[in-house]
Design an enzyme around this catalytic site. Structure first.
Site, PDB file in Angstrom:
ATOM      1  N   ASP A 132       3.267   4.504   4.438  1.00  0.00           N
ATOM      2  CA  ASP A 132       4.388   3.690   4.919  1.00  0.00           C
ATOM      3  C   ASP A 132       4.264   3.413   6.409  1.00  0.00           C
ATOM      4  OD1 ASP A 132       5.379   3.660   2.392  1.00  0.00           O
ATOM      5  OD2 ASP A 132       6.962   5.133   2.741  1.00  0.00           O
ATOM      6  N   ASP A 152      -3.719  -8.569   2.387  1.00  0.00           N
ATOM      7  CA  ASP A 152      -3.677  -7.340   1.599  1.00  0.00           C
ATOM      8  C   ASP A 152      -4.459  -6.257   2.338  1.00  0.00           C
ATOM      9  OD1 ASP A 152      -2.849  -6.198  -1.072  1.00  0.00           O
ATOM     10  OD2 ASP A 152      -4.986  -5.726  -1.091  1.00  0.00           O
ATOM     11  N   ASN A 207      -3.353   5.955   0.501  1.00  0.00           N
ATOM     12  CA  ASN A 207      -2.195   6.738   0.075  1.00  0.00           C
ATOM     13  C   ASN A 207      -2.629   8.041  -0.595  1.00  0.00           C
ATOM     14  OD1 ASN A 207      -0.108   5.094   0.960  1.00  0.00           O
ATOM     15  ND2 ASN A 207      -0.226   3.766  -0.835  1.00  0.00           N
ATOM     16  N   GLU A 252       1.575  -3.538  -0.695  1.00  0.00           N
ATOM     17  CA  GLU A 252       0.883  -3.667   0.584  1.00  0.00           C
ATOM     18  C   GLU A 252       0.495  -5.118   0.853  1.00  0.00           C
ATOM     19  OE1 GLU A 252      -2.335  -2.600  -2.487  1.00  0.00           O
ATOM     20  OE2 GLU A 252      -0.259  -2.117  -2.065  1.00  0.00           O
TER      21      GLU A 252
END
Length: 630
Positions: free
Chosen positions: A507, A490, A498, A534
């Site tokens: 991304d 993770d 983000n 993620e």
């Protein structure tokens, strides 16, 4: 017309009798050829038997190498610590009890003093320094296991082979030897699965020419060295496999042999058979062909008379076939697909003009060739199976295969195969093959298959494909008694990433992280997939906890090395990952959900302990994850 038929009939009868005389003359030559084929077949069988024995010996070494590696590592850690040595000896006992292959395990220190043996508990202190394997490892720095010379037990009289491995101390100096022994009966039982008789003999040679095993057991041969023999010098040392005819130095018989040398262990297996036994088998077989020849003379005469009477009917049938062939060719010449008339053995009898477009060869140049010619191994196998099915009675078959063109490109072809029934019977007398170019359809299918299993953003496998592979690998792991490991990864504080840099940048970061993971799995047989958001996941077949920990750490370090800026991920300031891994062992009962849940708990602990780290599963860890802290 009747007079002409009779004249032709007399000519045919004379030709049949002349052919019979020639056939008789050729009988002797045929039997000699049969002897050569029998001898060649025996050579091939011996070489294939030797190959099977060599591969089995490699498997034995591979199976033995793992416990030797583990025990040697424990021995290195236990040097000077009596409590650890005691635990090591207990572990040796456990390994022998759980292994169907190992006869015993023994551990000797750097002076050759036996520290402990699973075979004789009261043998501690015995001096092994004069043993061949001890002297070898003492002077040789290799850490690879090695076969020792065969020995016969003084306790039960049984022969066994030692497999030994050098032990180094923490400074890299010689610290002793770990020895595993295997009953030679194990190899005897394996060899007896072949079709062997009293004239067969088998041997295993070490890379230095020493005989590790000779069956039937010959006391003169066991442990002897044949490095000076012509077989060893001129054949085995120069070739990985082959055949050789020689006179045995042990029993004095003339033998043919096949040998196969392993590139993994250096061991060479030799399978032999006396030439006299092959000659006896040939004599036994030769009497039947001669009886057949006599019968063929009698039957041939009767059949010739009947054959002459059927000439007129066959001429009429030939006219019908010629008319049908003309109609077939008219239709085939107008088709854009390649239409071929093929015999049941695969020989082309007619090829339509469309072959110039598909095969880039004129139709006339293909007539008389086999459909198996100029094919790669896989295509040859596909065609071979289809022909076999047709010859066994199948009326229709369809195959798909690749064809290489002259410009270096490859196209996909589809062939529909149909049987042609004979005029006077229901038996097939030929095959019609219709071949078309289906490259566009096949490439589109492959593209759709790839899209169905690939995550669009990361280019890793998607979760559906991962779940399917997890089920398959779990079944294989339990069937093969191998471990199965899973790593759950993770990205740390990715929501903050983000929010700070935007989802497009997120991304890109996720794609860059995903790209480095497959690079760490090369040679492991593992696969990586996007598990969700993620979260990424890695599946590792036949990987124990130690190997899994190392791969997990490699991935974490590779991600950190990307240096992707992340000011919200302190104290590092760049993108990092946390990972949790779990390993299901063959001795445990575990399911897909158990493996994922264990890795998930380990990932939670990695996050809770500060992130940017890899942790394995612990049975007492908190069973639930605190998503709010991630």
């Amino acid at each position: 017309m009747s007079r002409n038929i009779k004249k032709r009939s007399r000519s045919r009868l004379a030709a049949v009798l002349a052919a019979g005389a020639v056939f008789a003359c050729l009988g002797v030559w045929a039997e000699y050829t049969n002897w050569q084929r029998l001898l060649q077949g025996a050579n091939e069988r011996q070489m294939e038997t030797a190959r099977a024995i060599t591969l089995h010996t490699d498997d034995v070494m591979t199976v033995t190498q793992q416990p030797l590696n583990n025990l040697s590592a424990h021995a290195r850690e236990a040097l000077g610590d009596e409590m650890k040595i005691k635990h090591l000896l207990e572990e040796m006992q456990r390994v022998v009890k759980t292994s169907p292959l190992l006869r015993s395990l023994a551990y000797a220190d750097a002076q050759g003093r036996l520290i402990g043996s699973t075979f004789a508990a009261n043998s501690a202190g015995m001096d092994l320094s004069n043993r061949e394997y001890f002297q070898f490892h003492k002077s040789n720095l290799s850490m690879q296991p090695r076969f020792g010379l065969p020995s016969q037990s003084q306790t039960d009289g049984r022969w066994f082979l030692p497999i030994s491995q050098r032990i180094n101390n923490l400074d890299g100096n010689f610290a002793g030897v770990m020895v595993a022994t295997i009953d030679i009966d194990h190899f005897t039982q394996f060899i007896e699965t072949f079709d062997v008789n009293k004239d067969n003999a088998f041997a295993l040679l070490r890379e230095d020419g020493a005989i590790l095993l000779r069956l039937p057991i010959d006391l003169k041969a066991m442990g002897a060295n044949i490095a000076d023999s012509a077989l060893y010098r001129n054949q085995i040392m120069k070739n990985l496999r082959g055949n050789y005819e020689y006179v045995s130095r042990f029993d004095g018989t003339k033998r043919i042999s096949g040998f196969y040398r392993s590139t993994q262990t250096g061991v060479t297996a030799i399978a032999t058979q006396t030439k006299a036994s092959i000659f006896v088998a040939w004599l036994e077989q030769a009497k039947y062909p001669w009886l057949s020849i006599i019968f063929a003379y009698i039957a041939g005469t009767a059949m010739a008379i009947r054959w002459i009477r059927q000439i007129e009917f066959r001429e009429i049938a030939d006219q019908k076939i010629a008319a049908r062939e003309a109609e077939f060719r008219l239709i085939a010449n107008a088709s854009t697909d390649v239409i071929e008339k093929v015999s049941l053995t695969g020989i082309r009898q007619y090829v339509s003009p469309a072959a110039a477009r598909i095969y880039e060869r004129g139709a006339e140049s293909l007539i008389g060739t086999s459909v198996l010619d100029n094919r790669d191994d896989q295509t040859t196998s596909v065609w071979g199976r289809a022909l076999a099915k047709v010859q066994s009675g199948s009326l229709e078959e369809s195959i798909l295969f690749q064809h290489g063109r002259m410009d270096g490109t490859t196209i996909w072809l589809e062939s529909a195969i149909s049987c042609v029934q004979g005029e006077d019977s229901h038996k097939p007398d030929g095959i019609v093959v219709i071949t078309r170019d289906v490259t566009r359809q096949e490439l589109m299918k492959q593209k759709l298959d790839k899209l169905a299993t690939t995550d669009e953003l990361t280019r890793l496998f998607n979760k559906r494909y991962f779940n399917a592979q997890l089920r398959e690998m779990l079944v294989a792991a339990k069937a093969n008694q191998q471990p199965l490991s899973l790593i759950l990864l993770d990205l740390d504080r990715f929501k903050i990433y983000n929010d700070t840099y935007g989802h497009l940048a997120g991304d890109c970061a996720l794609r860059d992280v995903a790209a480095v993971i497959p690079l760490q799995l090369i040679g492991t047989g593992g696969l990586a997939a996007r598990y969700g958001g993620e979260e990424l996941v890695v599946l590792l077949p036949n990987s124990d906890a130690e190997q899994t920990m190392r791969i997990s750490e490699n991935i974490r370090e590779a991600v950190a090395a990307l240096g992707i800026k992340h000011t919200g991920n302190l104290p590092w300031g760049h993108v990092t990952v946390s990972s949790g891994y779990a390993t299901g062992l063959p001795s445990q009962v575990f399911s897909e959900k158990d493996l994922i849940a264990q890795a998930d708990r380990a990932l939670y602990r990695a996050k809770a302990d500060g992130r940017n780290r890899s942790l394995g599963c612990e049975e007492n860890s908190e069973p639930e994850r605190l998503r709010a802290s991630v």
